[in-house]
Write an enzyme that holds these catalytic residues in place. Structure first.
Site, PDB file in Angstrom:
ATOM      1  CE  LYS A  84      -7.279  -1.288   3.532  1.00 24.18           C
ATOM      2  NZ  LYS A  84      -7.061  -0.223   4.516  1.00 24.18           N
TER       3      LYS A  84
ATOM      4  CG  HIS B  47      -4.712  -1.476  -0.074  1.00 25.76           C
ATOM      5  ND1 HIS B  47      -5.268  -0.221   0.018  1.00 25.76           N
ATOM      6  CD2 HIS B  47      -4.062  -1.681   1.093  1.00 25.76           C
ATOM      7  CE1 HIS B  47      -4.953   0.322   1.186  1.00 25.76           C
ATOM      8  NE2 HIS B  47      -4.230  -0.551   1.853  1.00 25.76           N
TER       9      HIS B  47
ATOM     10  CB  SER C  96      -0.962  -0.007   1.186  1.00 26.11           C
ATOM     11  OG  SER C  96      -0.236  -0.026   2.382  1.00 26.11           O
TER      12      SER C  96
HETATM   13  C1  LIG Z   1      -2.923  -4.873   3.570  1.00 21.57           C
HETATM   14  C2  LIG Z   1      -3.812  -4.550   4.738  1.00 21.57           C
HETATM   15  N1  LIG Z   1      -4.180  -5.543   5.557  1.00 21.57           N
HETATM   16  C3  LIG Z   1      -4.975  -5.302   6.609  1.00 21.57           C
HETATM   17  C4  LIG Z   1      -5.436  -4.046   6.892  1.00 21.57           C
HETATM   18  C5  LIG Z   1      -6.313  -3.818   8.093  1.00 21.57           C
HETATM   19  O1  LIG Z   1      -7.646  -3.780   7.688  1.00 21.57           O
HETATM   20  P1  LIG Z   1      -8.763  -3.343   8.721  1.00 21.57           P
HETATM   21  O2  LIG Z   1      -8.884  -1.878   8.627  1.00 21.57           O
HETATM   22  O3  LIG Z   1      -9.986  -4.085   8.284  1.00 21.57           O
HETATM   23  O4  LIG Z   1      -8.291  -3.802  10.053  1.00 21.57           O
HETATM   24  C6  LIG Z   1      -5.080  -2.982   6.057  1.00 21.57           C
HETATM   25  C7  LIG Z   1      -5.558  -1.623   6.359  1.00 21.57           C
HETATM   26  O5  LIG Z   1      -4.856  -0.671   6.376  1.00 21.57           O
HETATM   27  C8  LIG Z   1      -4.239  -3.250   4.959  1.00 21.57           C
HETATM   28  O6  LIG Z   1      -3.848  -2.256   4.158  1.00 21.57           O
END
Ligand SMILES: Cc1ncc(COP(=O)(O)O)c(C=O)c1O
Length: 399
Positions: free
Chosen positions: A244, A213, A185
């Site tokens: 998201k 993402h 990200s």
């Molecule tokens: C690759 C990735 N995994 C997990 C998460 C965490 O997701 P959540 O907001 O549902 O805890 C994010 C969020 O930033 C993320 O970018």
């Protein structure tokens, strides 16, 4: 007791963060999430280029309707974990809808993807096993791996040869798991999943992909990075978020082999010891999956990817440094943290809200402004952002 020594330690740590530029402040949005947002305070209205609202569903009328219908008929919350009295037909419906969308055997819900990743490894991996993790993986994969007693190895996120070297190192381990984000990200880069999946097959490793993402908008049907790379059926477990592209509220999942999901329902600690997803949020996520699976979803995907393509090309043609790619995360590489921070402030003065990132979030001297495109952006919005970047970029000597 809260001692003077602890207070001093906390204040020193906070002070150090303020000094090195890593202290986080939060801008307050006075209204719904979207492209045009009202920021509390002097900043006023701005065009938002830093949310994960890839498909523009965060404030979608059908999703809001589904959530408010569920609020009326199912109530606000469950006051329970799933296995005591926290499972409604809505939760089962959402798990089935996610499995249908991801073409998997079963899905288990969590309060967040952070929890899903946190609860993935520890319950089936021990000291004789190995987790081989991509270097830029999300914090929740890193923490999930730390919670397990498995051996931990790290490979360079975009380097299949390096992954192969780690797989060789772990050859004696009983169970080997390769875990990677589908999209990194901070870079807006997709994992080289075709090569990763091939190596997993060759070395008998399980493959876990966190598509937070990507789910909903990458790949022809929005199934994510494995669909995009033509290896969807080679992934053993997908994790992802409903926070998201898939509605933007909250909630996470692990999806994959039936036996794994059944085991997680019995042994994954963030599932067993944390409250159920609230009914309105579950209902909204069901509606988001419905939209994403239909023609509106296909249109939104196309628009999001076209917006990313347009922004990337226009910015490059103006001399900005951007890594090649297709993803709607577009990091504008600036190098110097002061340039990234200063430019982000100046962009806001121009009505463009985009976040600057610098060390320690990204390596030193790779500071950047990360722009995120959405299907909800119109060409006029993007053109305004490009013009503002050009103006501020010249001011800061970035172009
Ligand atoms: C690759 C990735 N995994 C997990 C998460 C965490 O997701 P959540 O907001 O549902 O805890 C994010 C969020 O930033 C993320 O970018």
């Amino acid at each position: 007791m809260f001692s003077a020594a602890l207070e001093k330690w906390l204040l020193e740590k906070i002070g150090a963060k303020k000094k090195d530029g890593s202290y986080k402040t939060e801008r307050v949005i006075a209204g719904p999430q979207g492209v045009e947002i009202s920021l509390a305070g002097p900043a006023g209205h701005a065009l938002n280029f830093c949310s994960n609202n890839y498909l523009g569903l965060s404030n979608h009328p059908k999703i809001k309707e589904a959530a408010s219908r569920a609020l009326e008929s199912y109530g606000f919350g469950m006051s329970s974990v799933r296995f005591i009295c926290g499972t409604q037909d809505l939760h089962k419906e959402l798990e089935d809808a996610a499995s249908r969308f991801l073409l998997t055997e079963d899905t288990i819900l969590y309060s967040s993807c952070f929890d899903a990743n946190g609860g993935l490894f520890e319950n089936f991996l021990g000291p004789r096993d190995a987790i081989i993790s991509a270097s830029l993986n999300h914090a929740s994969i890193i923490d999930g791996a730390r919670l397990s007693k498995a051996r931990r190895l790290v490979y360079r996120y975009d380097d299949a040869a390096n992954l192969e070297a780690r797989l060789r190192e772990a050859e004696d381990s009983e169970i080997k798991v390769v875990a990677t984000d589908g999209v990194f990200s901070m870079e807006g880069e997709l994992a080289p999943l075709a090569e990763v999946a091939g190596l997993c097959e060759q070395y008998g490793a399980l493959l876990v992909v966190d598509d937070s993402h990507a789910a909903g908008f990458i790949g022809e049907n929005g199934r994510g990075t494995a669909e995009y790379s033509g290896v969807h059926e080679k992934v053993d477990l997908f994790t992802g978020t409903f926070g998201k592209a898939l509605g933007g509220a909250s909630g996470g999942y692990i999806s994959g082999k039936r036996e794994f999901i059944e085991w997680f329902r019995n042994a994954s600690r963030p599932y067993l010891f944390s409250n159920s997803m609230p009914p309105p949020v579950a209902a909204g996520a069901i509606e988001a999956l419905e939209i994403v699976s239909g023609p509106e979803g296909a249109d939104r995907r196309r628009q999001c990817m076209e917006n990313a393509r347009y922004f990337r090309e226009e910015m490059k043609s103006r001399g900005f440094k951007i890594k090649d790619g297709i993803h709607p995360i577009v990091p504008i590489m600036l190098g110097d943290a002061r340039v990234a921070g200063g430019m982000a402030e100046s962009l806001l003065d121009e009505g463009i809200y985009a976040a600057g990132f610098s060390y320690p979030v990204v390596p030193e001297w790779t500071a950047r402004i990360r722009v995120q495109l959405s299907a909800a952006h119109h060409k006029e919005h993007i053109d305004r952002a490009i013009a503002a970047f050009e103006k501020t970029g010249r001011k800061f000597g970035a172009i």
